[in-house]
Design a protein around this motif. Structure first.
Motif, PDB file in Angstrom:
ATOM      1  N   UNK A 126     -12.979  11.334   3.750  1.00 55.96           N
ATOM      2  CA  UNK A 126     -12.570  10.831   4.844  1.00 55.96           C
ATOM      3  C   UNK A 126     -12.061   9.353   3.466  1.00 55.96           C
ATOM      4  N   UNK A 127     -11.894   8.778   3.194  1.00 52.93           N
ATOM      5  CA  UNK A 127     -11.813   7.290   2.131  1.00 52.93           C
ATOM      6  C   UNK A 127     -11.076   5.999   2.705  1.00 52.93           C
ATOM      7  N   UNK A 128     -11.707   5.180   2.269  1.00 53.50           N
ATOM      8  CA  UNK A 128     -11.827   3.599   2.417  1.00 53.50           C
ATOM      9  C   UNK A 128     -10.191   3.060   1.982  1.00 53.50           C
ATOM     10  N   UNK A 184       0.632  -1.152  -0.009  1.00 53.75           N
ATOM     11  CA  UNK A 184      -0.153  -0.251  -0.100  1.00 53.75           C
ATOM     12  C   UNK A 184       0.838   1.427   0.028  1.00 53.75           C
ATOM     13  N   UNK A 185       0.862   2.136  -0.663  1.00 54.20           N
ATOM     14  CA  UNK A 185       1.832   3.458  -0.677  1.00 54.20           C
ATOM     15  C   UNK A 185       0.333   4.580  -1.134  1.00 54.20           C
ATOM     16  N   UNK A 186       1.421   5.682  -0.233  1.00 52.35           N
ATOM     17  CA  UNK A 186       1.765   7.200  -0.220  1.00 52.35           C
ATOM     18  C   UNK A 186       0.533   7.209   0.949  1.00 52.35           C
ATOM     19  N   UNK A 187       0.282   6.755   2.058  1.00 48.76           N
ATOM     20  CA  UNK A 187      -0.393   6.556   2.898  1.00 48.76           C
ATOM     21  C   UNK A 187       0.279   7.627   3.820  1.00 48.76           C
ATOM     22  N   UNK A 224      -3.996   1.197  26.720  1.00 46.91           N
ATOM     23  CA  UNK A 224      -4.652   0.594  25.396  1.00 46.91           C
ATOM     24  C   UNK A 224      -5.023   1.708  24.488  1.00 46.91           C
ATOM     25  N   UNK A 225      -4.538   0.830  23.618  1.00 44.83           N
ATOM     26  CA  UNK A 225      -4.118   0.797  22.131  1.00 44.83           C
ATOM     27  C   UNK A 225      -5.079   1.170  20.950  1.00 44.83           C
ATOM     28  N   UNK A 226      -5.913   1.547  20.535  1.00 46.80           N
ATOM     29  CA  UNK A 226      -7.182   1.555  19.579  1.00 46.80           C
ATOM     30  C   UNK A 226      -6.984   1.688  18.445  1.00 46.80           C
ATOM     31  N   UNK A 227      -7.542   1.764  17.264  1.00 48.63           N
ATOM     32  CA  UNK A 227      -7.441   2.178  15.897  1.00 48.63           C
ATOM     33  C   UNK A 227      -8.592   1.267  15.597  1.00 48.63           C
ATOM     34  N   UNK A 228      -9.380   2.121  14.207  1.00 45.28           N
ATOM     35  CA  UNK A 228     -10.653   2.353  13.944  1.00 45.28           C
ATOM     36  C   UNK A 228      -9.648   2.227  11.971  1.00 45.28           C
ATOM     37  N   UNK A 229      -9.584   1.660  11.227  1.00 49.11           N
ATOM     38  CA  UNK A 229      -9.577   2.225   9.953  1.00 49.11           C
ATOM     39  C   UNK A 229     -11.027   1.624   9.332  1.00 49.11           C
ATOM     40  N   UNK A 230     -10.770   2.976   7.834  1.00 55.49           N
ATOM     41  CA  UNK A 230     -11.954   2.176   6.651  1.00 55.49           C
ATOM     42  C   UNK A 230     -11.680   1.486   5.682  1.00 55.49           C
ATOM     43  N   UNK A 231     -12.311   0.113   5.971  1.00 50.86           N
ATOM     44  CA  UNK A 231     -11.522  -1.210   4.709  1.00 50.86           C
ATOM     45  C   UNK A 231     -12.546  -0.673   3.428  1.00 50.86           C
ATOM     46  N   UNK A 253      -7.477   0.040  -5.023  1.00 52.95           N
ATOM     47  CA  UNK A 253      -7.625  -0.137  -6.676  1.00 52.95           C
ATOM     48  C   UNK A 253      -7.885  -1.141  -6.981  1.00 52.95           C
ATOM     49  N   UNK A 254      -7.089  -2.068  -7.598  1.00 54.21           N
ATOM     50  CA  UNK A 254      -7.353  -3.099  -8.106  1.00 54.21           C
ATOM     51  C   UNK A 254      -6.958  -4.416  -7.199  1.00 54.21           C
ATOM     52  N   UNK A 255      -6.391  -3.829  -6.835  1.00 53.46           N
ATOM     53  CA  UNK A 255      -4.775  -4.706  -5.621  1.00 53.46           C
ATOM     54  C   UNK A 255      -6.002  -4.956  -3.956  1.00 53.46           C
ATOM     55  N   UNK A 256      -6.122  -6.247  -3.049  1.00 54.87           N
ATOM     56  CA  UNK A 256      -6.912  -6.380  -3.003  1.00 54.87           C
ATOM     57  C   UNK A 256      -5.678  -7.258  -1.121  1.00 54.87           C
ATOM     58  N   UNK A 257      -6.012  -6.836   0.056  1.00 56.66           N
ATOM     59  CA  UNK A 257      -5.914  -7.101   0.518  1.00 56.66           C
ATOM     60  C   UNK A 257      -6.647  -8.051   2.226  1.00 56.66           C
TER      61      UNK A 257
END
Length: 324
Positions: free
Chosen positions: A221-223, A165-168, A201-208, A229-233
């Motif tokens: 915001x962005x997911x 994943x690039x450019x984050x 306690x370290x928490x994170x929410x990430x938009x997928x 793009x076409x790449x998937x994890x």
């Protein structure tokens, strides 16, 4: 969790994104078609898009990879509690307190009461995002935890880079950004006494893959799906990579403090060399962002020279974008 057992079993069947008839679903779960309809409504209340077509049955709007505890544990070395439906992963570990092992993780599919900084709600639809928290006992104490959200941010972006994943980028002090839009947020809560270890306690929410209809978020915001793009994890692969990155960075932080992270953070600073504003209550400081220092403070070049600012209520906004 027993109250959600039928809904979770139903989602496991529907996760392939194919049509399944109500009759067949009822047979598989040992309940009536009417009960299937009620459980579908409950799943929709969790933010899931489920369609019903006469003669075909029910299906999700797209396939979903559900989190799998065995897969997560096979790729990590910390205790993991996968609780699909929860109020808050952070609150779960806070309530458990010192019963937790250092490094213990709580991860969920849906949060009923997810929260961000300053008590803000974190929108948490089922299966659309990543909601996870880690307990860590910091032997150096609460004062040493200053800047830890920066360390965690660096570890997440570097884990994403290893997955292609690039450019984050990073926004001081606790957000991940992509093209000036929020991808993820980090919330660290702590307890402890002077002279003793800090319980973090370290928490994170990430938009997928959250859609605009699910989001209800006012800021840009962005997911991750859009970033990829076409790449998937896979969600399990992503969660495992982040858990391992957190563990590694926290162990490194125990020995090096911020010294091992300043250059790494500055490389990823979303606003470096850009004009920004710092909002501290009614006070506004404008200048050019110059990264962070060894204390985790944000540096701003103003008419007075390079100034440093740190504190939980500082809000960072770019002068050339909307409110961040």
């Amino acid at each position: 969790m027993r109250e959600h057992k039928a809904k979770l079993s139903l989602l496991s069947i529907l996760s392939d994104g194919q049509f399944h008839s109500g009759e067949r679903l009822g047979e598989q779960l040992g309940i009536s078609r009417a009960a299937i309809g009620k459980h579908i409504q409950g799943i929709q209340a969790w933010g899931m898009d489920i369609y019903r077509v006469q003669g075909k049955g029910y299906r999700l709007n797209k396939p979903i990879e559900l989190l799998d505890q065995a897969r997560l544990e096979s790729k990590t070395s910390v205790p993991i509690s996968l609780i699909p439906i929860i109020d808050s992963t952070n609150q779960y570990l806070l309530d458990k307190g010192e019963e937790c092992q250092s490094g213990e993780v709580c991860i969920a599919e849906y949060q009923a009461k997810g929260r961000g900084r300053r008590g803000r709600e974190w929108v948490s639809p089922f299966g659309s995002n990543l909601y996870m928290s880690m307990y860590w006992q910091l032997e150096a104490g609460m004062a040493a935890a200053m800047g830890l959200s920066l360390v965690i941010g660096v570890s997440v972006v570097e884990a994403l880079e290893q997955l292609g994943v690039e450019d984050v980028k990073l926004k001081w002090p606790n957000d991940l950004y992509y093209q000036d839009r929020k991808l993820a947020g980090i919330l660290i809560e702590m307890s402890g006494q002077a002279g003793g270890a800090a319980n973090l306690v370290i928490g994170m929410g990430m938009n997928l893959s959250m859609s605009g209809e699910q989001g209800g978020i006012t800021q840009p915001w962005v997911s991750l799906d859009e970033v990829l793009g076409d790449h998937r994890i896979g969600r399990n692969q992503l969660a495992s990579a982040i858990i391992n990155a957190w563990q590694d960075s926290l162990e490194q932080y125990e020995y090096q403090g911020m010294n091992g992270f300043v250059e790494r953070w500055n490389r990823l600073d979303n606003f470096i060399s850009r004009e920004i504003k710092l909002l501290m209550g009614s006070r506004v400081v404008s200048g050019i962002a110059q990264g962070i220092n060894e204390q985790g403070a944000v540096l701003i070049e103003t008419d007075k020279g390079i100034e440093s600012y740190i504190g939980g209520e500082i809000s960072l906004r770019s002068c050339d974008t909307k409110e961040q």
